[in-house]
Design a protein around this motif. Structure first.
Motif, short mmCIF file in Angstrom:
data_model
loop_
_atom_site.label_atom_id
_atom_site.label_comp_id
_atom_site.label_asym_id
_atom_site.label_seq_id
_atom_site.Cartn_x
_atom_site.Cartn_y
_atom_site.Cartn_z
N ALA A 83 0.89 -1.30 0.12
CA ALA A 83 0.11 -0.19 -0.05
C ALA A 83 0.95 1.60 -0.03
O ALA A 83 0.49 2.45 -0.41
CB ALA A 83 -0.95 0.00 1.18
N SER A 84 1.92 1.06 0.60
CA SER A 84 3.14 2.12 0.40
C SER A 84 4.28 2.03 0.07
O SER A 84 4.65 0.85 -0.10
CB SER A 84 3.09 2.89 1.82
OG SER A 84 3.84 1.96 2.79
N ALA A 85 4.92 3.06 -0.48
CA ALA A 85 6.33 2.91 -1.26
C ALA A 85 7.37 2.40 -0.23
O ALA A 85 8.12 1.58 -0.32
CB ALA A 85 6.87 4.11 -1.89
N GLU A 86 7.18 2.89 0.96
CA GLU A 86 8.16 2.44 2.03
C GLU A 86 8.13 0.93 2.48
O GLU A 86 9.02 0.35 2.52
CB GLU A 86 7.67 3.47 3.33
CG GLU A 86 8.88 3.22 4.50
CD GLU A 86 8.75 4.32 5.67
OE1 GLU A 86 9.41 3.89 6.67
OE2 GLU A 86 7.80 4.93 5.63
N SER A 87 6.83 0.48 2.61
CA SER A 87 6.68 -0.70 3.04
C SER A 87 6.92 -1.63 2.00
O SER A 87 7.41 -2.92 2.17
CB SER A 87 5.28 -1.25 3.68
OG SER A 87 4.35 -0.69 2.52
N THR A 88 6.84 -1.28 0.48
CA THR A 88 7.26 -2.16 -0.40
C THR A 88 8.51 -2.25 -0.65
O THR A 88 9.21 -3.48 -0.91
CB THR A 88 6.47 -1.46 -1.84
OG1 THR A 88 5.05 -1.33 -1.86
CG2 THR A 88 6.80 -2.17 -2.97
#
Length: 387
Positions: free
Chosen positions: A148-153
């Motif tokens: 859902a987010s670039a950081e967690s991806t």
């Protein structure tokens, strides 16, 4: 202690899942054309443990096999780095499974593995399917949250990179998510297809297109996988292109690119690249007859694309096609050059290019005549519509 003993001790310190992952990684490097000293011996040792038949195709353990079961018809044995729209590399499943078990859902994965093993031992297939389906749903939900987010991806991508050096393994994670999210819709679509499509004529193309339209409406992100299931039924994989050319306003590359299923051209080029890889492996192992059949199929596909898409050489598809054919020509040239010039080589035979024969040229003229009639009819309909 010699190197062999040191290697054996090192392998025994790894978990079975890690050893299986190591085997998949070594095979991936081999498929990519990367030769590592001692790799063959190491692969032999690991295959003796995990693949009693000596196969070089990944064999999942029971819990992971049940989890990945919905992917079976979509798996290929090529290198993960290889472009494969609508298909998933078998060699990425082991590292992805280890990532799921150790990082994504460690507690739930342990519970799932125990539950699956218990039901397998009890020979309760119905419960096995239920448990696998439940865990698949949990993984999909966690992936939705993770991506859902670039950081967690990026964090997840970094974790997966600990299990494989493949640059595209994370893309396979996304593919797996799309397939599992589609649930029973994809198997139902597959079951409604003809067992074999011997003749992909206009009527059949229309029928398949109608089914694809309905599937796309429900699961647009899983469409490439539905197209892969169609391709499996075709006599030759390049016929998939007809889904794009049949719906196009004309045979021009621009009109085909604007057609609803233009992505099939990329898929055909992906499969052409598969043949290039298979040809390289066949030549490396001196399997000349296999190489001959692959080369004949490659030439047929090249010809079909150029005949059915006008001006393809001037677009992105044509550039990639030429790059593939140049790479294939280099493989053939290197093989043929191993023999004296006065000795004919089977891979240099003109018969492999069937379109250069009299029958092939007559077929070409027939296609051109049919195309002229169809283009004329299309122009007339357009003119009537304008007036």
């Amino acid at each position: 202690m010699n190197e062999i003993d040191q290697l054996s001790n090192f392998l025994q310190k790894l978990t079975p899942l890690s050893r299986s992952c190591l085997l998949s990684e070594l095979e991936r490097l081999e498929l990519c054309g990367i030769d590592m000293p001692g790799s063959s011996d190491l692969q032999s040792r690991l295959r003796a443990e995990f693949r009693k038949d000596g196969s070089n195709q990944a064999r999942a353990t029971s819990p992971s096999r049940h989890f990945f079961a919905p992917l079976e018809l979509l798996l290929i044995d090529g290198a993960p780095e290889h472009a494969n729209m609508g298909r998933i590399s078998r060699n990425t499943l082991t590292p992805i499974w280890e990532w799921i078990c150790r990082d994504l859902l460690p507690t739930m994965a342990r519970d799932y593995i125990k539950a699956i093993n218990d039901q397998v031992a009890a020979n309760n297939q119905k419960e096995v399917l239920k448990i696998a389906s439940t865990f698949q749903t949990k993984v999909v939900k966690v992936l939705e949250s993770t991506l859902a987010s670039a950081e967690s991806t990026e964090f997840a991508r970094g974790k997966l990179a600990q299990y494989t050096a493949s640059r595209t393994a994370f893309e396979d994670v996304k593919k797996i998510q799309h397939v599992l999210r589609a649930g029973a819709t994809l198997p139902k679509f597959n079951d409604r297809l003809p067992e074999k499509i011997a003749k992909f004529d206009d009527g059949t193309v229309d029928q398949i297109t109608a089914r694809l339209d309905a599937f796309k409406k429900a699961h647009p992100e899983a469409l490439p996988f539905a197209l892969t299931l169609v391709a499996r039924r075709l006599k030759t994989f390049w016929q998939l292109v007809r889904l794009a050319t049949k719906a196009a306003a004309s045979k021009s590359a621009a009109d085909v690119a604007a057609a609803p299923y233009a992505c099939v051209v990329h898929m055909v080029l992906d499969q052409l690249d598969d043949r290039r890889l298979a040809l390289r492996i066949a030549l490396r192992h001196n399997r000349v007859l296999i190489a001959r059949d692959l080369l004949a199929e490659i030439y047929e596909t090249e010809y079909a694309l150029k005949v059915r898409i006008d001006g393809i050489e001037h677009c992105e598809w044509g550039i990639r096609l030429q790059q593939l054919m140049d790479a294939i020509a280099a493989l053939v040239s290197a093989e043929v050059s191993r023999f004296p010039s006065n000795v004919g080589h089977i891979l240099g035979s003109r018969r492999l290019r069937s379109h250069d024969t009299l029958g092939g040229k007559l077929s070409y003229l027939a296609w051109k005549g049919r195309d002229a009639i169809e283009d004329g009819a299309a122009a007339l309909r357009k003119l009537i519509g304008q007036t």
